[in-house]
Design a protein around this motif. Structure first.
Motif, PDB file in Angstrom:
ATOM      1  N   VAL A   1       0.859  -1.185   0.000  1.00  0.00           N
ATOM      2  CA  VAL A   1       0.000   0.000   0.000  1.00  0.00           C
ATOM      3  C   VAL A   1       0.893   1.232   0.000  1.00  0.00           C
ATOM      4  O   VAL A   1       2.047   1.191   0.427  1.00  0.00           O
ATOM      5  N   GLU A   2       0.345   2.331  -0.481  1.00  0.00           N
ATOM      6  CA  GLU A   2       1.109   3.575  -0.541  1.00  0.00           C
ATOM      7  C   GLU A   2       1.153   4.271   0.809  1.00  0.00           C
ATOM      8  O   GLU A   2       2.174   4.840   1.203  1.00  0.00           O
ATOM      9  N   THR A   3       0.025   4.221   1.518  1.00  0.00           N
ATOM     10  CA  THR A   3      -0.129   4.974   2.766  1.00  0.00           C
ATOM     11  C   THR A   3      -0.912   4.139   3.769  1.00  0.00           C
ATOM     12  O   THR A   3      -1.756   3.329   3.386  1.00  0.00           O
ATOM     13  N   LEU A   4      -0.624   4.340   5.035  1.00  0.00           N
ATOM     14  CA  LEU A   4      -1.401   3.738   6.122  1.00  0.00           C
ATOM     15  C   LEU A   4      -1.858   4.847   7.052  1.00  0.00           C
ATOM     16  O   LEU A   4      -1.032   5.580   7.601  1.00  0.00           O
ATOM     17  N   PHE A   5      -3.167   4.978   7.223  1.00  0.00           N
ATOM     18  CA  PHE A   5      -3.729   5.905   8.199  1.00  0.00           C
ATOM     19  C   PHE A   5      -4.052   5.131   9.472  1.00  0.00           C
ATOM     20  O   PHE A   5      -4.825   4.168   9.442  1.00  0.00           O
ATOM     21  N   LEU A   6      -3.447   5.533  10.591  1.00  0.00           N
ATOM     22  CA  LEU A   6      -3.781   5.003  11.909  1.00  0.00           C
ATOM     23  C   LEU A   6      -4.698   6.007  12.599  1.00  0.00           C
ATOM     24  O   LEU A   6      -4.280   7.136  12.881  1.00  0.00           O
ATOM     25  N   LEU A   7      -5.936   5.612  12.868  1.00  0.00           N
ATOM     26  CA  LEU A   7      -6.929   6.527  13.432  1.00  0.00           C
ATOM     27  C   LEU A   7      -6.847   6.477  14.954  1.00  0.00           C
ATOM     28  O   LEU A   7      -7.035   5.422  15.562  1.00  0.00           O
ATOM     29  N   GLU A   8      -6.585   7.643  15.560  1.00  0.00           N
ATOM     30  CA  GLU A   8      -6.325   7.708  16.998  1.00  0.00           C
ATOM     31  C   GLU A   8      -7.175   8.764  17.712  1.00  0.00           C
ATOM     32  O   GLU A   8      -6.650   9.646  18.395  1.00  0.00           O
TER      33      GLU A   8
END
Length: 334
Positions: free
Chosen positions: A175-182
């Motif tokens: 994947v190009e990007t990983l968003f970690l939702l915090e």
């Protein structure tokens, strides 16, 4: 020169047809869902809905495409809710929203499930793959939403959650990007000691991928110590919810600096009012002006929160606005 990238934190609303069809199907297959078997009809409905939301993102011109997380009935708790070591119990209110999830209670040692990886594999068949963005709850938020009946200590439990998520990430396709939702970093800020461990947990998850990692808190601004510790993690960008709180987020940026990349939550993910692309572009310039810098390597333009709560048509409009705003920001910067 700064690159402006339009994206979202995922967790999309279901298309209206899918909402109706899945409600009927789940009502008929309630026993199967409890046992973890979604059934062929439900699986097919989610596949069709996934194809639609990926098509909508592509047509809107978003720079990063997410799978949509349409199966995540338990919202951020989903990756735990499907794990064998977890029992889902009573209904719990999701922060201060009018949405709910089943409480995930960890009763055995956590092991990665591959559930999110399977969703991403399916998404790669519908995209070029080069613009795919993964979405996960951050380790601290998942720790905050879950109940521990296995590890017995907050530090050990947070470490186990980090191990679990890192293991999930290691199974992802490229994947190009990983968003970690915090959001819990804002809504239930970690106390002294735990704030440093939260940063270490985020660092561990981020280190499990070669993708660019964005940590996206929302519903306000981080406390100073929490933000300072977060900057110690080996991440590419921190997200800022400029819809909920401008002043404190600007203060954190001015006082403590930022990562080389930044994610700006400038479109309201929960309000049906649709912003003008020019207004989003102007807000980007305002933030950069407050900081006195225009040399971020990448600026992600995003909604401040997930768009799950929006009517489907409004969600589509928000995507189009973000894509156009990023294009305008590129032109202005040039």
């Amino acid at each position: 020169m700064t690159e402006y990238v339009s994206t979202t934190p995922g967790l999309y609303p279901l298309p209206d047809w899918a909402k109706d069809d899945l409600s009927d199907l789940k009502g008929h297959q309630k026993h199967d869902l409890i046992s973890g078997d979604e059934g062929e009809e439900i699986t097919a409905a989610y596949e069709e809905a996934r194809e639609e939301v990926i098509g909508v993102q592509t047509e809107a011109g978003l720079d990063r495409i997410v799978e949509g997380q349409l199966r995540w009935d338990d919202m951020l708790a989903h990756p735990l809710a499907v794990a064998d070591a977890v029992e889902t119990r009573g209904i719990v209110r999701y922060y201060d929203n009018n949405n709910f999830y089943r409480e995930p209670v960890v009763t055995d040692d956590l092991e990665p499930t591959g559930d999110v990886a399977a969703e991403l594999e399916a998404a790669t068949q519908l995209t070029s793959g080069e613009d795919l963005q993964a979405v996960l709850p951050g380790p601290y938020s998942l720790f905050d939403l879950a109940t521990d009946e296995q590890y017995g200590d907050d530090a050990d439990f947070l470490a186990a959650i980090a191990d679990f998520l890192a293991g999930e990430v290691e199974t992802f396709p490229d994947v190009e990007t990983l968003f970690l939702l915090e959001p819990s970093l804002v809504e239930s800020a970690p106390a002294d000691g735990l704030d440093e461990r939260a940063s270490e947990a985020i660092d561990q998850v981020a280190s499990a991928t070669d993708a660019d990692v964005v940590v996206q808190p929302y519903w306000g601004a981080l406390e100073e110590k929490v933000y300072a510790h977060l900057l110690d993690a080996d991440i590419d960008a921190v997200g800022f919810d400029f819809v909920a709180n401008q002043d404190d987020n600007v203060y954190n940026l001015q006082e403590y600096g930022a990562t080389d990349d930044v994610a700006l939550g400038l479109a309201d993910g929960q309000n049906t009012l649709v912003e003008d692309p020019e207004a989003i572009r102007d807000r980007v310039e305002w933030v950069e002006g407050q900081l006195g810098v225009t040399d971020f390597e990448t600026v992600y333009l995003t909604t401040n929160t997930e768009t799950f709560y929006l009517p489907y048509g409004k969600y589509v409009e928000k995507l189009e606005v973000l894509a156009e705003a990023a294009d305008l920001a590129e032109v202005t910067a040039a």
